[in-house]
Design a protein around this motif. Sequence first.
Motif, PDB file in Angstrom:
ATOM      1  N   UNK A   1      -6.835   3.510  24.753  1.00 18.27           N
ATOM      2  CA  UNK A   1      -6.978   3.484  23.907  1.00 18.27           C
ATOM      3  C   UNK A   1      -7.599   3.768  22.429  1.00 18.27           C
ATOM      4  N   UNK A   2      -7.713   5.400  23.134  1.00 12.15           N
ATOM      5  CA  UNK A   2      -7.223   6.288  22.351  1.00 12.15           C
ATOM      6  C   UNK A   2      -5.946   6.397  21.076  1.00 12.15           C
ATOM      7  N   UNK A   3      -5.583   6.959  21.617  1.00 16.27           N
ATOM      8  CA  UNK A   3      -4.118   6.663  21.505  1.00 16.27           C
ATOM      9  C   UNK A   3      -3.632   5.070  20.286  1.00 16.27           C
ATOM     10  N   UNK A   4      -4.297   4.449  21.083  1.00 19.09           N
ATOM     11  CA  UNK A   4      -4.423   3.327  19.952  1.00 19.09           C
ATOM     12  C   UNK A   4      -4.499   3.423  18.792  1.00 19.09           C
ATOM     13  N   UNK A   5      -6.076   3.677  18.706  1.00 21.39           N
ATOM     14  CA  UNK A   5      -6.505   3.823  17.480  1.00 21.39           C
ATOM     15  C   UNK A   5      -5.319   5.586  16.504  1.00 21.39           C
ATOM     16  N   UNK A   6      -5.334   6.095  17.406  1.00 20.93           N
ATOM     17  CA  UNK A   6      -4.503   7.441  16.869  1.00 20.93           C
ATOM     18  C   UNK A   6      -3.297   6.549  16.209  1.00 20.93           C
ATOM     19  N   UNK A   7      -2.579   5.711  16.704  1.00 19.74           N
ATOM     20  CA  UNK A   7      -0.979   5.290  16.010  1.00 19.74           C
ATOM     21  C   UNK A   7      -2.091   4.041  15.099  1.00 19.74           C
ATOM     22  N   UNK A   8      -3.043   3.597  14.736  1.00 18.74           N
ATOM     23  CA  UNK A   8      -3.374   2.365  13.917  1.00 18.74           C
ATOM     24  C   UNK A   8      -3.301   3.116  12.724  1.00 18.74           C
ATOM     25  N   UNK A   9      -4.204   4.688  12.740  1.00 18.69           N
ATOM     26  CA  UNK A   9      -4.594   5.162  11.727  1.00 18.69           C
ATOM     27  C   UNK A   9      -2.960   6.166  11.083  1.00 18.69           C
ATOM     28  N   UNK A  10      -2.104   6.157  12.447  1.00 14.67           N
ATOM     29  CA  UNK A  10      -0.883   7.252  11.702  1.00 14.67           C
ATOM     30  C   UNK A  10      -0.233   5.927  10.951  1.00 14.67           C
ATOM     31  N   UNK A  11      -0.513   4.576  10.836  1.00 17.94           N
ATOM     32  CA  UNK A  11       0.397   3.641  10.974  1.00 17.94           C
ATOM     33  C   UNK A  11       0.004   3.535   9.292  1.00 17.94           C
ATOM     34  N   UNK A  12      -1.369   3.093   9.235  1.00 14.16           N
ATOM     35  CA  UNK A  12      -1.942   2.728   7.647  1.00 14.16           C
ATOM     36  C   UNK A  12      -1.874   3.731   6.975  1.00 14.16           C
ATOM     37  N   UNK A  13      -1.794   5.304   7.338  1.00 14.29           N
ATOM     38  CA  UNK A  13      -1.645   5.964   6.871  1.00 14.29           C
ATOM     39  C   UNK A  13      -0.273   6.445   6.052  1.00 14.29           C
ATOM     40  N   UNK A  14       0.109   5.706   6.665  1.00 19.88           N
ATOM     41  CA  UNK A  14       2.234   5.680   6.475  1.00 19.88           C
ATOM     42  C   UNK A  14       2.297   4.415   5.457  1.00 19.88           C
ATOM     43  N   UNK A  15       1.898   2.542   5.936  1.00 15.99           N
ATOM     44  CA  UNK A  15       1.809   2.248   5.085  1.00 15.99           C
ATOM     45  C   UNK A  15       1.438   2.322   3.246  1.00 15.99           C
ATOM     46  N   UNK A  16      -0.050   3.742   3.573  1.00 13.69           N
ATOM     47  CA  UNK A  16      -0.694   3.243   2.642  1.00 13.69           C
ATOM     48  C   UNK A  16       0.522   5.066   1.420  1.00 13.69           C
ATOM     49  N   UNK A  17       0.756   5.643   1.754  1.00 15.45           N
ATOM     50  CA  UNK A  17       2.261   6.453   1.226  1.00 15.45           C
ATOM     51  C   UNK A  17       3.197   5.435   1.017  1.00 15.45           C
ATOM     52  N   UNK A  18       3.778   4.452   1.553  1.00 17.36           N
ATOM     53  CA  UNK A  18       5.003   3.329   0.946  1.00 17.36           C
ATOM     54  C   UNK A  18       4.007   2.656   0.360  1.00 17.36           C
ATOM     55  N   UNK A  19       3.010   2.038   0.434  1.00 13.85           N
ATOM     56  CA  UNK A  19       3.140   1.245  -0.783  1.00 13.85           C
ATOM     57  C   UNK A  19       2.543   1.986  -2.064  1.00 13.85           C
ATOM     58  N   UNK A  20       2.505   3.025  -2.113  1.00 11.78           N
ATOM     59  CA  UNK A  20       1.878   3.783  -3.470  1.00 11.78           C
ATOM     60  C   UNK A  20       3.840   4.418  -4.087  1.00 11.78           C
ATOM     61  N   UNK A  21       4.629   4.673  -2.791  1.00  8.25           N
ATOM     62  CA  UNK A  21       5.972   4.554  -3.532  1.00  8.25           C
ATOM     63  C   UNK A  21       6.480   3.360  -4.324  1.00  8.25           C
ATOM     64  N   UNK A  22       5.484   2.699  -3.277  1.00  9.81           N
ATOM     65  CA  UNK A  22       6.597   0.862  -3.849  1.00  9.81           C
ATOM     66  C   UNK A  22       6.245   0.670  -5.185  1.00  9.81           C
ATOM     67  N   UNK A  23       4.773   0.882  -5.463  1.00  5.53           N
ATOM     68  CA  UNK A  23       4.660   0.935  -7.171  1.00  5.53           C
ATOM     69  C   UNK A  23       5.453   1.509  -7.934  1.00  5.53           C
ATOM     70  N   UNK A  24       5.590   2.716  -7.422  1.00  5.03           N
ATOM     71  CA  UNK A  24       6.640   3.603  -8.261  1.00  5.03           C
ATOM     72  C   UNK A  24       7.692   3.235  -8.324  1.00  5.03           C
ATOM     73  N   UNK A  25       8.352   2.566  -7.268  1.00  6.79           N
ATOM     74  CA  UNK A  25       9.825   1.895  -7.315  1.00  6.79           C
ATOM     75  C   UNK A  25       9.930   0.763  -8.712  1.00  6.79           C
ATOM     76  N   UNK A  26       9.021   0.103  -8.826  1.00  6.81           N
ATOM     77  CA  UNK A  26       9.068  -1.208  -9.437  1.00  6.81           C
ATOM     78  C   UNK A  26       8.437  -0.694 -10.967  1.00  6.81           C
ATOM     79  N   UNK A  27       7.734   0.065 -10.978  1.00  6.72           N
ATOM     80  CA  UNK A  27       7.069   0.504 -11.889  1.00  6.72           C
ATOM     81  C   UNK A  27       8.017   1.331 -13.069  1.00  6.72           C
ATOM     82  N   UNK A  28       9.115   1.637 -12.055  1.00  6.53           N
ATOM     83  CA  UNK A  28       9.758   2.926 -12.844  1.00  6.53           C
ATOM     84  C   UNK A  28      11.792   2.484 -12.545  1.00  6.53           C
ATOM     85  N   UNK A  29      12.138   2.490 -13.179  1.00  3.33           N
ATOM     86  CA  UNK A  29      13.672   2.092 -13.296  1.00  3.33           C
ATOM     87  C   UNK A  29      14.371   3.449 -12.473  1.00  3.33           C
TER      88      UNK A  29
END
Length: 233
Positions: A1-29
């Motif tokens: 269960x500890x590793x599940x939480x760690x993977x969730x946190x890691x995936x959430x952090x990666x998703x947050x970074x990817x989301x900021x990159x997505x906004x940048x890619x959509x707004x910056x030609x």
Amino acid sequence: MFFYLAFIASGALGGLIAFTQLISALTNPLRAAELPDTLKGLGIDLAAVALFAFLYSREVKAENLQIARLTREETLANLKLRGDEKVVPVSALRGIARLVIVAGPASFILESFRLSQAYTDSLLERGVRVLPLATDGLMPESEMKEDDELTLQKRKKLWQLRPADTPEWSKWLDEQKDLANVSRDSPVYLSLRMDGRVRGSGVGYPPWNAFVAQLPPVKGIWSGLFDGMDGRV
């Protein structure tokens, strides 16, 4: 269960970074070419978060069910029964006997008694002891008519136990039926392992023949080797 939480946190952090990159890619030609890879990475992160969140929730649910089951079994272990003119808790039978609770109206208990007759010797060899619990308040007097005194004594030994506090037993039984979505009017049986944990239960008459086929004897070369190992809980 500890590793599940760690993977969730890691995936959430990666998703947050990817989301900021997505906004940048959509707004910056100038970064539009990165859009496919960014979307792919975001999808992977979100899928990972969803997967490990599901696994974590499943573990939590299983843990809660296990705790609830152990709590119910501990309550059962503290219920009192009467046998040989003594009042003892169910827990006193651990390592000594396999308790089978037969709960229903008087007619159901009498028929269960009759159906067990052919298996008396085999059930006793496997440490089975029966506790009849009359749900209609009419504890029947079993008609024990045997050809010899030895057989009569064996029948009495198999069915000698009685609930010491019937209202407490009935309360516990009703709670188990509610949890299992079984009508409170339904006659049921409940069998315990040698270690005191619930082995199985069902609506209707106890499967005496199955008990004989599945349970090891408590004496002889198998004694001790299979103590408590009476099947899945």
